[in-house]
Scaffold this motif. Sequence first.
Motif, PDB file in Angstrom:
ATOM      1  N   SER A   2      58.899  85.042   9.442  1.00 51.79           N
ATOM      2  CA  SER A   2      59.796  84.711  10.383  1.00 51.79           C
ATOM      3  C   SER A   2      58.994  83.457  11.423  1.00 51.79           C
ATOM      4  CB  SER A   2      60.388  85.706  11.147  1.00 51.79           C
ATOM      5  OG  SER A   2      61.112  86.576  10.240  1.00 51.79           O
ATOM      6  N   GLN A   3      58.097  82.801  10.920  1.00 52.54           N
ATOM      7  CA  GLN A   3      57.592  81.681  11.633  1.00 52.54           C
ATOM      8  C   GLN A   3      58.328  80.615  11.253  1.00 52.54           C
ATOM      9  OE1 GLN A   3      53.378  82.088  10.148  1.00 52.54           O
ATOM     10  NE2 GLN A   3      53.012  81.774  12.493  1.00 52.54           N
ATOM     11  N   ILE A   4      59.091  80.451  10.325  1.00 49.94           N
ATOM     12  CA  ILE A   4      59.948  79.155   9.855  1.00 49.94           C
ATOM     13  C   ILE A   4      61.236  79.700   9.825  1.00 49.94           C
ATOM     14  CG2 ILE A   4      59.954  77.559   7.993  1.00 49.94           C
ATOM     15  CD1 ILE A   4      57.308  77.771   7.258  1.00 49.94           C
ATOM     16  N   ALA A   5      62.326  79.017  10.337  1.00 48.18           N
ATOM     17  CA  ALA A   5      63.680  79.488  10.112  1.00 48.18           C
ATOM     18  C   ALA A   5      64.370  78.274   9.570  1.00 48.18           C
ATOM     19  CB  ALA A   5      64.061  79.705  11.541  1.00 48.18           C
ATOM     20  N   ILE A   6      65.327  78.470   8.606  1.00 47.24           N
ATOM     21  CA  ILE A   6      65.926  77.269   7.956  1.00 47.24           C
ATOM     22  C   ILE A   6      67.353  77.604   8.137  1.00 47.24           C
ATOM     23  CG2 ILE A   6      66.203  76.330   5.633  1.00 47.24           C
ATOM     24  CD1 ILE A   6      63.273  78.333   5.573  1.00 47.24           C
ATOM     25  N   LEU A   7      68.160  76.415   8.571  1.00 45.93           N
ATOM     26  CA  LEU A   7      69.516  76.428   8.553  1.00 45.93           C
ATOM     27  C   LEU A   7      69.977  75.497   7.373  1.00 45.93           C
ATOM     28  CD1 LEU A   7      70.271  75.833  12.330  1.00 45.93           C
ATOM     29  CD2 LEU A   7      70.126  77.829  11.161  1.00 45.93           C
ATOM     30  N   SER A   8      71.202  75.630   6.769  1.00 46.36           N
ATOM     31  CA  SER A   8      71.584  74.941   5.799  1.00 46.36           C
ATOM     32  C   SER A   8      73.029  74.653   5.869  1.00 46.36           C
ATOM     33  CB  SER A   8      71.342  75.684   4.579  1.00 46.36           C
ATOM     34  OG  SER A   8      70.149  75.842   4.245  1.00 46.36           O
ATOM     35  N   PHE A   9      73.565  73.459   6.014  1.00 43.53           N
ATOM     36  CA  PHE A   9      74.611  72.962   6.236  1.00 43.53           C
ATOM     37  C   PHE A   9      75.342  72.250   4.967  1.00 43.53           C
ATOM     38  CE2 PHE A   9      72.821  72.448  10.525  1.00 43.53           C
ATOM     39  CZ  PHE A   9      73.870  73.071  11.296  1.00 43.53           C
ATOM     40  N   HIS A  10      76.225  72.993   4.288  1.00 45.47           N
ATOM     41  CA  HIS A  10      76.721  72.441   3.140  1.00 45.47           C
ATOM     42  C   HIS A  10      78.148  71.989   3.355  1.00 45.47           C
ATOM     43  CE1 HIS A  10      73.593  74.451   0.695  1.00 45.47           C
ATOM     44  NE2 HIS A  10      74.023  75.620   1.659  1.00 45.47           N
ATOM     45  N   GLN A  11      78.516  70.957   2.322  1.00 43.19           N
ATOM     46  CA  GLN A  11      79.606  70.206   2.485  1.00 43.19           C
ATOM     47  C   GLN A  11      80.866  71.237   2.670  1.00 43.19           C
ATOM     48  OE1 GLN A  11      81.052  67.054   2.809  1.00 43.19           O
ATOM     49  NE2 GLN A  11      78.648  66.346   3.045  1.00 43.19           N
ATOM     50  N   LYS A  12      80.736  72.502   1.986  1.00 41.28           N
ATOM     51  CA  LYS A  12      81.852  73.327   2.458  1.00 41.28           C
ATOM     52  C   LYS A  12      82.084  73.786   3.666  1.00 41.28           C
ATOM     53  CE  LYS A  12      80.472  77.910   0.254  1.00 41.28           C
ATOM     54  NZ  LYS A  12      79.123  78.064   1.275  1.00 41.28           N
ATOM     55  N   ASP A  13      80.713  73.905   4.256  1.00 48.43           N
ATOM     56  CA  ASP A  13      80.748  74.424   5.679  1.00 48.43           C
ATOM     57  C   ASP A  13      81.636  73.444   6.731  1.00 48.43           C
ATOM     58  OD1 ASP A  13      79.207  76.674   5.231  1.00 48.43           O
ATOM     59  OD2 ASP A  13      77.503  75.226   5.244  1.00 48.43           O
ATOM     60  N   PHE A  14      81.308  72.135   6.234  1.00 46.90           N
ATOM     61  CA  PHE A  14      82.007  71.042   7.182  1.00 46.90           C
ATOM     62  C   PHE A  14      83.468  70.990   7.051  1.00 46.90           C
ATOM     63  CE2 PHE A  14      77.879  68.997   6.687  1.00 46.90           C
ATOM     64  CZ  PHE A  14      77.316  69.105   7.842  1.00 46.90           C
ATOM     65  N   ILE A  15      83.740  70.990   5.541  1.00 48.97           N
ATOM     66  CA  ILE A  15      85.220  71.015   5.141  1.00 48.97           C
ATOM     67  C   ILE A  15      85.874  72.250   5.727  1.00 48.97           C
ATOM     68  CG2 ILE A  15      86.825  71.325   3.116  1.00 48.97           C
ATOM     69  CD1 ILE A  15      84.539  69.743   1.588  1.00 48.97           C
ATOM     70  N   GLU A  16      85.517  73.508   5.584  1.00 51.87           N
ATOM     71  CA  GLU A  16      86.554  74.665   6.174  1.00 51.87           C
ATOM     72  C   GLU A  16      86.331  74.908   7.609  1.00 51.87           C
ATOM     73  OE1 GLU A  16      84.734  77.879   3.906  1.00 51.87           O
ATOM     74  OE2 GLU A  16      85.129  76.890   1.911  1.00 51.87           O
ATOM     75  N   THR A  17      85.450  74.093   8.332  1.00 52.74           N
ATOM     76  CA  THR A  17      85.416  74.360   9.889  1.00 52.74           C
ATOM     77  C   THR A  17      85.908  72.920  10.390  1.00 52.74           C
ATOM     78  OG1 THR A  17      83.135  73.749   9.804  1.00 52.74           O
ATOM     79  CG2 THR A  17      83.450  75.938   9.995  1.00 52.74           C
TER      80      THR A  17
END
Length: 321
Positions: free
Chosen positions: A221-236
């Motif tokens: 848990s020293q590294i945290a990764i967030l991922s934004f996919h196209q479907k996240d943008f489309i659906e929100t």
Amino acid sequence: MLTLEKIKSKIDDAKSIVVICHVSPDGDALGSGLALRRFLINYGKADVELLCSDEAYSKIAFLSKREEIKRDFPDEKKFDLAIGVDVANAERMGDARKFYYRAQDRFVVDHHATNEFDAEELYLVSNASSTAEIMYSVLSFVSISSINRDVAECLYTGILTDSGAFYYNSTSSNTHNVLSKLYEYDIDANRIYYEFFKKTPKNVFKLHARVLNNAVFENNSQIAILSFHQKDFIETDTTIADTEGCINKIQDVDGVVIAIAIAEVDKNSYKVSFRSKGDVDVAFCASRFGGGGHKNASGCRLNGSYYDVYDKVTQIAKSVL
Ligand SMILES: [Mn+2]
């Protein structure tokens, strides 16, 4: 390196001036760029343009009229002087670089230690919180009477956003000295702070909530990764510009040393941001992939499949821990 005297004479000698921001512009690039443009107009320059190859991000809208920031010019357009702001290398100008090199004279004002421009076209203060902090010294040297409330509010925006609201270690006594000068122009600091750090449209809140909910923690848990996919943008109903600020929330998690945000710009094309705590140097991580930034905040673009990009950035992050 350029001196302030030399910068003043370059500005004094020019009739037409183009100010150029970097691609994926942030509050510092646009704040410094808008401040410089408005200052030059107050100083009596008739032909001053602000150019940024990418769409300005939405939060800057309350500071500027959209038509104030140009995306491109006809190819034959030439300026007497081009001034790059907050740009660490020519690639960071995107398509706008052609207008930088086509101008009769040119220089860059920047604070990135990774800056690659030649000394004779550079005014660099690598320990400054922001380009806006340096820009205040430049503008007050050239003509303090041409700074007004508008200019001061744009500079405040640059300093505020690039220092993480005075949180990053790059914040210094000079940062606060400049801020105290800016307050003399009766700036609406409270409103700017709200607009940039607190105000969240509901759809952006939903985007962040779902991406944070899917955060992955690696390396104890020293590294945290967030991922934004196209479907996240489309659906929100959001865009890549709405990823801004989300990475700071995950970086706040106790024990996380490096936070990474991977955002899908296009198929097999990703924008990657790194944040780190303390002495951990993520400028190195971004520079390995052709990007740049600062020790605690940097970014780059990567092509390939999502899993490829994920592996590459996680591996490089592990290597600097
Ligand atoms: Mn900056």
